[in-house]
Motif scaffolding. Structure first.
Motif, mmCIF file in Angstrom:
data_model
loop_
_atom_site.group_PDB
_atom_site.id
_atom_site.type_symbol
_atom_site.label_atom_id
_atom_site.label_comp_id
_atom_site.label_asym_id
_atom_site.label_seq_id
_atom_site.Cartn_x
_atom_site.Cartn_y
_atom_site.Cartn_z
ATOM 1 N N GLU A 1 -27.801 -6.042 21.540
ATOM 2 C CA GLU A 1 -29.225 -5.719 22.078
ATOM 3 C C GLU A 1 -30.566 -6.237 21.573
ATOM 4 O OE1 GLU A 1 -29.117 -2.137 23.892
ATOM 5 O OE2 GLU A 1 -26.858 -1.882 24.620
ATOM 6 N N LEU A 2 -31.235 -6.813 21.562
ATOM 7 C CA LEU A 2 -32.749 -7.407 20.809
ATOM 8 C C LEU A 2 -33.465 -6.371 21.262
ATOM 9 C CD1 LEU A 2 -31.777 -11.146 20.570
ATOM 10 C CD2 LEU A 2 -31.439 -9.077 19.223
ATOM 11 N N GLY A 3 -33.792 -5.374 21.088
ATOM 12 C CA GLY A 3 -34.275 -4.355 21.309
ATOM 13 C C GLY A 3 -36.045 -4.780 21.364
ATOM 14 N N SER A 4 -37.049 -4.436 21.973
ATOM 15 C CA SER A 4 -38.348 -4.927 22.077
ATOM 16 C C SER A 4 -39.075 -4.046 20.968
ATOM 17 C CB SER A 4 -38.767 -5.008 23.239
ATOM 18 O OG SER A 4 -38.935 -4.044 24.017
ATOM 19 N N GLN A 5 -38.313 -3.038 20.980
ATOM 20 C CA GLN A 5 -39.147 -1.774 20.716
ATOM 21 C C GLN A 5 -39.404 -1.755 19.389
ATOM 22 O OE1 GLN A 5 -40.241 1.906 22.229
ATOM 23 N NE2 GLN A 5 -41.255 1.547 20.011
ATOM 24 N N ALA A 6 -38.693 -2.792 18.535
ATOM 25 C CA ALA A 6 -39.134 -3.303 16.804
ATOM 26 C C ALA A 6 -40.187 -3.907 16.720
ATOM 27 C CB ALA A 6 -37.462 -3.478 16.402
ATOM 28 N N VAL A 7 -39.992 -4.726 17.623
ATOM 29 C CA VAL A 7 -41.326 -6.145 17.949
ATOM 30 C C VAL A 7 -42.686 -5.239 18.164
ATOM 31 C CG1 VAL A 7 -41.983 -7.573 19.121
ATOM 32 C CG2 VAL A 7 -39.199 -7.748 18.960
ATOM 33 N N THR A 8 -42.695 -4.327 19.101
ATOM 34 C CA THR A 8 -43.757 -3.658 19.473
ATOM 35 C C THR A 8 -44.068 -2.512 18.360
ATOM 36 O OG1 THR A 8 -42.744 -2.836 21.647
ATOM 37 C CG2 THR A 8 -44.318 -1.469 20.466
ATOM 38 N N GLU A 9 -43.336 -2.365 16.993
ATOM 39 C CA GLU A 9 -43.550 -1.653 16.147
ATOM 40 C C GLU A 9 -44.179 -2.997 14.867
ATOM 41 O OE1 GLU A 9 -43.542 1.820 15.282
ATOM 42 O OE2 GLU A 9 -43.170 1.931 17.392
ATOM 43 N N GLY A 10 -43.605 -3.979 15.296
ATOM 44 C CA GLY A 10 -44.398 -5.468 14.134
ATOM 45 C C GLY A 10 -43.083 -5.567 13.751
ATOM 46 N N HIS A 11 -41.982 -5.187 14.282
ATOM 47 C CA HIS A 11 -40.921 -6.137 13.196
ATOM 48 C C HIS A 11 -40.372 -7.598 13.546
ATOM 49 C CE1 HIS A 11 -39.330 -2.984 11.268
ATOM 50 N NE2 HIS A 11 -40.284 -1.789 12.171
#
Length: 193
Positions: free
Chosen positions: A110-120
């Motif tokens: 599962e590629l979660g967008s929460q991590a991208v939102t945090e800048g990862h």
């Protein structure tokens, strides 16, 4: 003028001598055990049809693993073909089933967008989660040089390449053609900080 039968016989004898000499100097036959191990590449198929927006990151993560591990090859499954690794986009934190997944097995990424939102970095996330499917646990906290350090390396880390120890561990898990020595763990690892 020489007899034509003699010339024919001399030519045949020369050809036999040349063939025998060539065979004697030819490379030795390959060792069957070495050939078996060299050709023991495990092909694992992934399905990313439900991972919209992650296509480039998945392709880069797959390319990183394929370039750095010799006995495992990740390939995109043809539509309608079963895949060992199901990749989906979600709104939460990235997570994956801890392998090593076997041919015919099932793993979920599962590629979660929460991590991208945090800048990862998306590519690092994709490569890291695929690492879980290949049998690697998290190494948190850890440096950016370790792919499996995940989010603990910070948002500035964009490394999507497994280090030498991570590569060796995956190759060991798949040695001999499939993950026979290391059973799949099956736990779901959530990569939240």
């Amino acid at each position: 003028m020489p007899n034509s039968r003699w010339l024919k016989a001399a030519g045949v004898a020369a050809a036999i001598t040349l063939a025998t000499a060539t065979a004697a100097h030819a490379a030795p036959a390959p060792d069957p055990a070495a050939t078996e191990n060299a050709s023991a590449v495990v092909t694992l198929r992934y399905d990313d049809s439900r991972a919209g927006g992650w296509e480039a990151a998945i392709a880069a993560g797959v390319a990183s693993w394929n370039a750095n591990v010799d006995n495992v090859e990740l390939v995109e499954a043809a539509p309608g073909t079963p895949a060992e690794i199901q990749i989906v986009a979600t709104s939460g934190w990235p997570q994956a089933t801890l392998g090593p997944v076997r041919p015919g097995g099932q793993a979920r990424v599962e590629l979660g967008s929460q991590a991208v939102t945090e800048g990862h970095d998306k590519t690092r996330i994709a490569a890291h989660e695929l690492g879980h499917s290949l049998g690697l646990p998290d190494t948190k906290p850890g440096p950016c040089a370790q792919l499996m350090s995940g989010s603990s390396a910070g948002t500035s880390c964009t490394n999507a390449v497994p280090d030498a120890a991570e590569q060796a561990r995956v190759e060991s898990a798949y040695a001999g053609g499939f993950a026979s020595r290391t059973p799949a763990d099956g736990r779901v690892l959530v990569d939240a900080p």
